[in-house]
Write a protein that holds these residues in place. Sequence first.
Motif, PDB file in Angstrom:
ATOM      1  N   ILE A 265       0.846  -1.202   0.000  1.00 31.17           N
ATOM      2  CA  ILE A 265       0.000   0.000   0.000  1.00 31.17           C
ATOM      3  C   ILE A 265       0.878   1.248   0.000  1.00 31.17           C
ATOM      4  CG2 ILE A 265      -1.594   1.353   1.426  1.00 31.17           C
ATOM      5  CD1 ILE A 265      -2.603  -1.388   2.551  1.00 31.17           C
ATOM      6  N   LEU A 266       0.564   2.161  -0.909  1.00 34.65           N
ATOM      7  CA  LEU A 266       1.307   3.423  -0.982  1.00 34.65           C
ATOM      8  C   LEU A 266       0.331   4.588  -0.900  1.00 34.65           C
ATOM      9  CD1 LEU A 266       4.226   4.405  -1.574  1.00 34.65           C
ATOM     10  CD2 LEU A 266       3.578   4.497  -3.989  1.00 34.65           C
ATOM     11  N   VAL A 267       0.538   5.473   0.066  1.00 31.48           N
ATOM     12  CA  VAL A 267      -0.305   6.663   0.182  1.00 31.48           C
ATOM     13  C   VAL A 267       0.606   7.900   0.259  1.00 31.48           C
ATOM     14  CG1 VAL A 267      -2.190   7.811   1.409  1.00 31.48           C
ATOM     15  CG2 VAL A 267      -2.029   5.306   1.470  1.00 31.48           C
ATOM     16  N   PRO A 268       0.904   8.504  -0.898  1.00 30.41           N
ATOM     17  CA  PRO A 268       1.726   9.722  -0.898  1.00 30.41           C
ATOM     18  C   PRO A 268       0.839  10.918  -0.528  1.00 30.41           C
ATOM     19  CG  PRO A 268       1.417   8.862  -3.146  1.00 30.41           C
ATOM     20  CD  PRO A 268       0.500   8.098  -2.244  1.00 30.41           C
ATOM     21  N   CYS A 269       0.877  11.282   0.736  1.00 32.44           N
ATOM     22  CA  CYS A 269      -0.063  12.277   1.266  1.00 32.44           C
ATOM     23  C   CYS A 269       0.608  13.621   1.541  1.00 32.44           C
ATOM     24  CB  CYS A 269      -0.693  11.720   2.542  1.00 32.44           C
ATOM     25  SG  CYS A 269      -2.130  12.606   3.119  1.00 32.44           S
ATOM     26  N   ALA A 270       1.948  13.667   1.547  1.00 29.21           N
ATOM     27  CA  ALA A 270       2.631  14.945   1.825  1.00 29.21           C
ATOM     28  C   ALA A 270       2.179  15.983   0.804  1.00 29.21           C
ATOM     29  CB  ALA A 270       4.145  14.754   1.758  1.00 29.21           C
ATOM     30  N   GLY A 271       1.852  17.161   1.287  1.00 29.20           N
ATOM     31  CA  GLY A 271       1.423  18.214   0.369  1.00 29.20           C
ATOM     32  C   GLY A 271       1.556  19.570   1.021  1.00 29.20           C
ATOM     33  N   ILE A 272       1.589  20.602   0.188  1.00 31.79           N
ATOM     34  CA  ILE A 272       1.653  21.972   0.705  1.00 31.79           C
ATOM     35  C   ILE A 272       0.637  22.838  -0.045  1.00 31.79           C
ATOM     36  CG2 ILE A 272       4.036  21.912   1.529  1.00 31.79           C
ATOM     37  CD1 ILE A 272       4.901  23.260  -1.076  1.00 31.79           C
ATOM     38  N   SER A 273       0.201  23.881   0.639  1.00 31.67           N
ATOM     39  CA  SER A 273      -0.759  24.810   0.043  1.00 31.67           C
ATOM     40  C   SER A 273      -0.682  26.132   0.778  1.00 31.67           C
ATOM     41  CB  SER A 273      -2.179  24.248   0.182  1.00 31.67           C
ATOM     42  OG  SER A 273      -3.116  25.213  -0.222  1.00 31.67           O
ATOM     43  N   ALA A 274      -0.893  27.197   0.050  1.00 31.03           N
ATOM     44  CA  ALA A 274      -1.004  28.520   0.682  1.00 31.03           C
ATOM     45  C   ALA A 274      -1.731  29.421  -0.307  1.00 31.03           C
ATOM     46  CB  ALA A 274       0.377  29.094   1.001  1.00 31.03           C
ATOM     47  N   PHE A 275      -2.351  30.468   0.193  1.00 31.10           N
ATOM     48  CA  PHE A 275      -3.030  31.419  -0.688  1.00 31.10           C
ATOM     49  C   PHE A 275      -2.027  32.476  -1.142  1.00 31.10           C
ATOM     50  CE2 PHE A 275      -6.605  29.489   1.378  1.00 31.10           C
ATOM     51  CZ  PHE A 275      -7.568  29.463   0.385  1.00 31.10           C
ATOM     52  N   HIS A 276      -1.886  32.623  -2.445  1.00 31.07           N
ATOM     53  CA  HIS A 276      -1.014  33.652  -3.021  1.00 31.07           C
ATOM     54  C   HIS A 276      -1.706  34.213  -4.252  1.00 31.07           C
ATOM     55  CE1 HIS A 276       2.604  33.278  -0.675  1.00 31.07           C
ATOM     56  NE2 HIS A 276       2.653  31.985  -0.871  1.00 31.07           N
ATOM     57  N   PRO A 277      -1.908  35.526  -4.325  1.00 31.59           N
ATOM     58  CA  PRO A 277      -2.425  36.092  -5.580  1.00 31.59           C
ATOM     59  C   PRO A 277      -1.529  35.676  -6.747  1.00 31.59           C
ATOM     60  CG  PRO A 277      -2.340  37.764  -3.872  1.00 31.59           C
ATOM     61  CD  PRO A 277      -1.648  36.548  -3.320  1.00 31.59           C
ATOM     62  N   LEU A 278      -2.147  35.484  -7.898  1.00 29.96           N
ATOM     63  CA  LEU A 278      -1.410  35.025  -9.084  1.00 29.96           C
ATOM     64  C   LEU A 278      -0.157  35.858  -9.354  1.00 29.96           C
ATOM     65  CD1 LEU A 278      -1.132  33.386 -11.701  1.00 29.96           C
ATOM     66  CD2 LEU A 278      -2.961  34.751 -12.676  1.00 29.96           C
ATOM     67  N   GLU A 279      -0.285  37.170  -9.229  1.00 28.33           N
ATOM     68  CA  GLU A 279       0.878  38.016  -9.538  1.00 28.33           C
ATOM     69  C   GLU A 279       1.995  37.890  -8.516  1.00 28.33           C
ATOM     70  OE1 GLU A 279      -0.396  42.071 -11.184  1.00 28.33           O
ATOM     71  OE2 GLU A 279      -2.266  41.122 -10.542  1.00 28.33           O
ATOM     72  N   ASP A 280       1.676  37.300  -7.333  1.00 26.86           N
ATOM     73  CA  ASP A 280       2.720  37.067  -6.326  1.00 26.86           C
ATOM     74  C   ASP A 280       3.280  35.656  -6.393  1.00 26.86           C
ATOM     75  OD1 ASP A 280       2.144  39.578  -5.476  1.00 26.86           O
ATOM     76  OD2 ASP A 280       1.015  38.971  -3.699  1.00 26.86           O
ATOM     77  N   HIS A 281       2.768  34.846  -7.316  1.00 21.76           N
ATOM     78  CA  HIS A 281       3.305  33.496  -7.508  1.00 21.76           C
ATOM     79  C   HIS A 281       4.672  33.642  -8.179  1.00 21.76           C
ATOM     80  CE1 HIS A 281      -0.438  31.444  -6.606  1.00 21.76           C
ATOM     81  NE2 HIS A 281      -0.090  30.332  -7.171  1.00 21.76           N
ATOM     82  N   ASP A 282       5.749  33.674  -7.423  1.00 16.03           N
ATOM     83  CA  ASP A 282       7.035  33.715  -8.131  1.00 16.03           C
ATOM     84  C   ASP A 282       7.393  32.289  -8.580  1.00 16.03           C
ATOM     85  OD1 ASP A 282       8.163  32.396  -5.954  1.00 16.03           O
ATOM     86  OD2 ASP A 282       8.899  34.243  -5.051  1.00 16.03           O
ATOM     87  N   ASP A 283       8.416  32.187  -9.422  1.00 18.20           N
ATOM     88  CA  ASP A 283       8.769  30.873  -9.986  1.00 18.20           C
ATOM     89  C   ASP A 283       9.059  29.863  -8.882  1.00 18.20           C
ATOM     90  OD1 ASP A 283       8.546  32.087 -12.403  1.00 18.20           O
ATOM     91  OD2 ASP A 283      10.682  31.988 -12.922  1.00 18.20           O
ATOM     92  N   GLY A 284       9.760  30.336  -7.848  1.00 17.94           N
ATOM     93  CA  GLY A 284      10.164  29.420  -6.775  1.00 17.94           C
ATOM     94  C   GLY A 284       8.959  28.832  -6.061  1.00 17.94           C
TER      95      GLY A 284
END
Length: 241
Positions: free
Chosen positions: A75-94
Motif C-alpha cells: 500500500i502506498l499513500v503519498p499524502c505529503a502536500g503543501i498549500s497557501a493562498f497567493h495572488p497570481l501576480e505574487d506566484h514567483d517561480d520558486g
Amino acid sequence: MDAARAGRLQGRSALVTGAGSGIGRATAARLAAEGARVYTVDLQGPVDRQADVTAPGINAALVSEVVARHGGLDILVPCAGISAFHPLEDHDDGYFEQVMAVNVTAVFRLIRDAVPALRQSAHGRIVTIGSTMARFGDAGLVAYAASKHAVLGLTRAAACELGPHGITVNCLQPGAIETPMTAPAFTAMPEFKAYFERKAALGRLGQPEDVADVIAFLCSDDARFMTGQGFFVDGGAMTRQ
Ligand code: NAD
C-alpha cells in the motif's frame, strides 16, 4: 470498529508520506488499526523516518527501507502536500516550482520507484491525494489547483498502466478538512470557514478521519475492482453550484 474491518489489512505493508500531521497522520493510524504495518514519513512529527520527499533519490530509498523492514510493500499513500493562498501576480517561480515539487513530482517519483515492490504484492494499492481543486479553481490557488489537476491525471494514467499487474490506483479528493494546513486560513477568516460549512450538504467541515476511513477502504480488498477514479470526500460540497 467491527472485527471484520479491524483485520481487513492484516499482514499488509504500507508506506504513508505526510504522516506527521492531518490526513496523513489519521490515515497511518487507520491503516494500522486495520492490521497493516505502516512506515510513516514526514518532514516533522512522530514518524518512522524524517525526510523531505523532494530530496533527490529519497523516494527509492524510502521504498528500500520499507521493504527491508516489512518484507514487501502493498500500500502506498503519498499524502505529503503543501498549500497557501497567493495572488497570481505574487506566484514567483520558486513558489510555483515548490508546490509542484511536493504535490506532483514527489508523488510521481514515489509511485515510479515503488512499482517493482508493488508488483510483487497480490494486493497492490496506491491512493493519491487530490482535492476538489482538481475539478474547480479558486482565487489564490493557481499553483495548488494546477498541482491537484496533475495528480488526478497522473493517477488515471498510472491506473491504466499498472492495472495489468493487479495494482489499483485511485485519487482521494478531499473537500475542506480541518487540519494544520487549513487552520491558519480558517482562524484568520472565520467567514471563510463558515462559507465551507454552508457549502457542504452535511453542514460541517471534514475531519482527517473522514478522509482516512475512505482511504483505508480503497486500500482494502473491498475496493478490488475500483481503479483510475477520483473520489470526492467533501460532505457534499460539490453538489452545490
Ligand atoms: P497537513 O499540513 O496537516 O499535512 C501535510 C504534511 O505533509 C505535513 O506534516 C508536512 O510536514 C508534510 N510535508 C509537506 N512537505 C513535505 C516534504 N517536502 N517532505 C515530507 N513531508 C512534507 O495538511 P493536510 O490537510 O493533512 O494535507 C494532506 C494532503 O491532503 C495534502 O496533499 C493536501 O493537499 C491534501 N488536501 C487537504 C485538504 C484540506 O482541506 N486539509 C483538502 C484537499 C486536499
